[in-house]
Design a protein around this motif. Structure first.
Motif, PDB file in Angstrom:
ATOM      1  N   GLY A 187       0.805  -1.216   0.000  1.00 22.33           N
ATOM      2  CA  GLY A 187       0.000   0.000   0.000  1.00 22.33           C
ATOM      3  C   GLY A 187       0.837   1.264   0.000  1.00 22.33           C
ATOM      4  O   GLY A 187       2.053   1.242  -0.204  1.00 22.33           O
ATOM      5  N   ILE A 188       0.154   2.392   0.246  1.00 25.41           N
ATOM      6  CA  ILE A 188       0.809   3.692   0.340  1.00 25.41           C
ATOM      7  C   ILE A 188       0.595   4.243   1.742  1.00 25.41           C
ATOM      8  O   ILE A 188      -0.126   3.665   2.556  1.00 25.41           O
ATOM      9  CB  ILE A 188       0.267   4.673  -0.720  1.00 25.41           C
ATOM     10  CG1 ILE A 188      -1.241   4.918  -0.513  1.00 25.41           C
ATOM     11  CG2 ILE A 188       0.544   4.155  -2.128  1.00 25.41           C
ATOM     12  CD1 ILE A 188      -1.814   5.976  -1.434  1.00 25.41           C
ATOM     13  N   GLN A 189       1.203   5.393   2.036  1.00 21.87           N
ATOM     14  CA  GLN A 189       1.172   5.936   3.389  1.00 21.87           C
ATOM     15  C   GLN A 189      -0.241   6.155   3.923  1.00 21.87           C
ATOM     16  O   GLN A 189      -0.497   5.993   5.115  1.00 21.87           O
ATOM     17  CB  GLN A 189       1.945   7.254   3.436  1.00 21.87           C
ATOM     18  CG  GLN A 189       3.448   7.091   3.393  1.00 21.87           C
ATOM     19  CD  GLN A 189       3.983   6.403   4.638  1.00 21.87           C
ATOM     20  OE1 GLN A 189       3.568   6.694   5.751  1.00 21.87           O
ATOM     21  NE2 GLN A 189       4.908   5.483   4.454  1.00 21.87           N
ATOM     22  N   THR A 190      -1.180   6.521   3.061  1.00 22.31           N
ATOM     23  CA  THR A 190      -2.536   6.801   3.530  1.00 22.31           C
ATOM     24  C   THR A 190      -3.419   5.559   3.613  1.00 22.31           C
ATOM     25  O   THR A 190      -4.566   5.653   4.064  1.00 22.31           O
ATOM     26  CB  THR A 190      -3.211   7.845   2.624  1.00 22.31           C
ATOM     27  OG1 THR A 190      -3.099   7.425   1.258  1.00 22.31           O
ATOM     28  CG2 THR A 190      -2.555   9.201   2.801  1.00 22.31           C
ATOM     29  N   ASP A 191      -2.913   4.413   3.192  1.00 23.86           N
ATOM     30  CA  ASP A 191      -3.672   3.160   3.319  1.00 23.86           C
ATOM     31  C   ASP A 191      -3.522   2.644   4.745  1.00 23.86           C
ATOM     32  O   ASP A 191      -2.704   1.758   5.029  1.00 23.86           O
ATOM     33  CB  ASP A 191      -3.148   2.110   2.330  1.00 23.86           C
ATOM     34  CG  ASP A 191      -3.500   2.430   0.898  1.00 23.86           C
ATOM     35  OD1 ASP A 191      -4.450   3.208   0.686  1.00 23.86           O
ATOM     36  OD2 ASP A 191      -2.829   1.905  -0.008  1.00 23.86           O
ATOM     37  N   ARG A 192      -4.297   3.219   5.649  1.00 23.92           N
ATOM     38  CA  ARG A 192      -4.147   2.884   7.067  1.00 23.92           C
ATOM     39  C   ARG A 192      -5.495   2.627   7.729  1.00 23.92           C
ATOM     40  O   ARG A 192      -6.504   3.220   7.359  1.00 23.92           O
ATOM     41  CB  ARG A 192      -3.435   4.014   7.822  1.00 23.92           C
ATOM     42  CG  ARG A 192      -1.997   4.203   7.401  1.00 23.92           C
ATOM     43  CD  ARG A 192      -1.274   5.241   8.228  1.00 23.92           C
ATOM     44  NE  ARG A 192       0.115   5.338   7.806  1.00 23.92           N
ATOM     45  CZ  ARG A 192       1.089   4.561   8.274  1.00 23.92           C
ATOM     46  NH1 ARG A 192       0.821   3.666   9.198  1.00 23.92           N
ATOM     47  NH2 ARG A 192       2.321   4.690   7.828  1.00 23.92           N
ATOM     48  N   PHE A 193      -5.464   1.744   8.731  1.00 25.71           N
ATOM     49  CA  PHE A 193      -6.606   1.564   9.618  1.00 25.71           C
ATOM     50  C   PHE A 193      -6.261   2.298  10.908  1.00 25.71           C
ATOM     51  O   PHE A 193      -5.328   1.915  11.620  1.00 25.71           O
ATOM     52  CB  PHE A 193      -6.856   0.079   9.897  1.00 25.71           C
ATOM     53  CG  PHE A 193      -8.032  -0.159  10.799  1.00 25.71           C
ATOM     54  CD1 PHE A 193      -9.327  -0.049  10.322  1.00 25.71           C
ATOM     55  CD2 PHE A 193      -7.847  -0.486  12.136  1.00 25.71           C
ATOM     56  CE1 PHE A 193     -10.417  -0.262  11.154  1.00 25.71           C
ATOM     57  CE2 PHE A 193      -8.928  -0.705  12.979  1.00 25.71           C
ATOM     58  CZ  PHE A 193     -10.219  -0.592  12.483  1.00 25.71           C
ATOM     59  N   VAL A 194      -6.990   3.377  11.191  1.00 31.35           N
ATOM     60  CA  VAL A 194      -6.693   4.224  12.350  1.00 31.35           C
ATOM     61  C   VAL A 194      -7.604   3.810  13.501  1.00 31.35           C
ATOM     62  O   VAL A 194      -8.829   3.943  13.423  1.00 31.35           O
ATOM     63  CB  VAL A 194      -6.887   5.713  12.007  1.00 31.35           C
ATOM     64  CG1 VAL A 194      -6.590   6.577  13.232  1.00 31.35           C
ATOM     65  CG2 VAL A 194      -5.977   6.105  10.841  1.00 31.35           C
ATOM     66  N   LEU A 195      -7.003   3.311  14.566  1.00 29.63           N
ATOM     67  CA  LEU A 195      -7.745   2.782  15.705  1.00 29.63           C
ATOM     68  C   LEU A 195      -7.481   3.640  16.941  1.00 29.63           C
ATOM     69  O   LEU A 195      -6.326   3.871  17.308  1.00 29.63           O
ATOM     70  CB  LEU A 195      -7.323   1.334  15.968  1.00 29.63           C
ATOM     71  CG  LEU A 195      -7.993   0.596  17.124  1.00 29.63           C
ATOM     72  CD1 LEU A 195      -9.500   0.472  16.884  1.00 29.63           C
ATOM     73  CD2 LEU A 195      -7.367  -0.788  17.289  1.00 29.63           C
ATOM     74  N   VAL A 196      -8.551   4.118  17.563  1.00 31.17           N
ATOM     75  CA  VAL A 196      -8.459   4.902  18.798  1.00 31.17           C
ATOM     76  C   VAL A 196      -9.177   4.124  19.892  1.00 31.17           C
ATOM     77  O   VAL A 196     -10.350   3.765  19.731  1.00 31.17           O
ATOM     78  CB  VAL A 196      -9.098   6.295  18.622  1.00 31.17           C
ATOM     79  CG1 VAL A 196      -8.996   7.097  19.919  1.00 31.17           C
ATOM     80  CG2 VAL A 196      -8.430   7.051  17.477  1.00 31.17           C
ATOM     81  N   GLU A 197      -8.490   3.848  20.985  1.00 29.96           N
ATOM     82  CA  GLU A 197      -9.095   3.005  22.013  1.00 29.96           C
ATOM     83  C   GLU A 197      -8.519   3.317  23.388  1.00 29.96           C
ATOM     84  O   GLU A 197      -7.479   3.965  23.512  1.00 29.96           O
ATOM     85  CB  GLU A 197      -8.897   1.526  21.678  1.00 29.96           C
ATOM     86  CG  GLU A 197      -7.459   1.127  21.427  1.00 29.96           C
ATOM     87  CD  GLU A 197      -7.318  -0.300  20.938  1.00 29.96           C
ATOM     88  OE1 GLU A 197      -8.341  -1.006  20.857  1.00 29.96           O
ATOM     89  OE2 GLU A 197      -6.186  -0.722  20.651  1.00 29.96           O
ATOM     90  N   ARG A 198      -9.236   2.835  24.406  1.00 30.58           N
ATOM     91  CA  ARG A 198      -8.819   3.042  25.795  1.00 30.58           C
ATOM     92  C   ARG A 198      -8.739   1.702  26.505  1.00 30.58           C
ATOM     93  O   ARG A 198      -9.576   0.822  26.304  1.00 30.58           O
ATOM     94  CB  ARG A 198      -9.800   3.954  26.527  1.00 30.58           C
ATOM     95  CG  ARG A 198      -9.533   4.073  28.038  1.00 30.58           C
ATOM     96  CD  ARG A 198     -10.444   5.080  28.690  1.00 30.58           C
ATOM     97  NE  ARG A 198     -10.115   6.419  28.228  1.00 30.58           N
ATOM     98  CZ  ARG A 198     -10.829   7.508  28.548  1.00 30.58           C
ATOM     99  NH1 ARG A 198     -11.908   7.394  29.299  1.00 30.58           N
ATOM    100  NH2 ARG A 198     -10.466   8.691  28.099  1.00 30.58           N
ATOM    101  N   ALA A 199      -7.721   1.574  27.349  1.00 32.84           N
ATOM    102  CA  ALA A 199      -7.537   0.352  28.128  1.00 32.84           C
ATOM    103  C   ALA A 199      -7.518   0.681  29.612  1.00 32.84           C
ATOM    104  O   ALA A 199      -7.127   1.781  30.023  1.00 32.84           O
ATOM    105  CB  ALA A 199      -6.233  -0.338  27.735  1.00 32.84           C
TER     106      ALA A 199
END
Length: 221
Positions: A187-199
């Motif tokens: 892929g390229i730099q923008t092919d991302r899965f952005v995950l925001v989470e709390r533990a």
């Protein structure tokens, strides 16, 4: 024969153009940074990946983070949207290295160590830890000592997220390390899965626990 050489420098990028005529140039881009010696500026090429942390390490690191080992569960969901826990553990090994293991979620079975950049937000309370994975994934977590939480931003590369089983293993195994590096090439730099989470932190103690120590200068990319 080349008649002109043009060099443009902006935001640590060097554009070098070799021009045969006014409308016929060959250009390339390299990454550079400036150093000063005897009041003179010099340009040096940087070897990437490279960390530049403009925040000095706060002295509270020794009490807040050094040799601290955390076990925590992220509040996550499975592929069908049902709530589940993803268990992680991390050991703040030194002032620029961590060791971690993943026990839950799609990345369960991944044992790794990384070069990191620490930032103290408030001594004794909040720290930010940032790093780049050899897979191309970017991670930034905020450790809240008082509230016993870890807040994470994980920007998975295409290769890492779409090939989670290939991201399993132990970096100490050369075959695993080589396979992980290849995941960064998809892929390229923008092919991302952005995950925001709390533990929520389950355990906090000093020492390696079940994780294995590394050499202080261990290669991480």
């Amino acid at each position: 024969m080349y008649t002109n050489v043009l060099i443009f420098i902006s935001n640590n990028l060097q554009l070098v153009c070799l021009c045969i005529s006014s409308n016929n140039c060959y250009c390339s881009i390299t990454t550079t940074f400036f150093v000063s010696k005897n009041n003179k500026s010099y340009i040096q090429k940087m070897k990437l990946p490279c960390y530049q942390n403009n925040t000095p390490l706060d002295p509270s690191f020794d009490d807040d983070l050094k040799d601290v080992h955390l076990v925590y569960d992220y509040d996550a969901t499975d592929s069908n949207g049902r709530p589940e826990k993803w268990r992680y553990e991390i050991w703040f090994f030194s002032e620029n290295k961590i060791v971690y293991a993943i026990h839950g979620g799609p990345m369960a079975g991944r044992i790794n160590y990384q070069t990191v950049a620490y930032q103290c937000v408030r001594p004794g309370e909040i720290w930010q830890i940032n790093w780049l994975e050899e897979t191309g994934t970017v991670v930034s977590i905020v450790y809240d000592i008082v509230n016993k939480t870890v807040n994470g931003l994980l920007c998975f590369s295409k290769g890492h997220w779409e090939n989670s089983e290939a991201a399993h293993g132990d970096k100490r195994n050369p075959d695993d390390f080589a396979r992980w590096r290849n995941l960064a090439k998809q892929g390229i730099q923008t092919d991302r899965f952005v995950l925001v989470e709390r533990a929520h932190i389950l355990k906090s103690f000093k020492g390696q626990g079940d994780l294995e120590p590394i050499e202080p200068d261990a290669i991480t990319f």
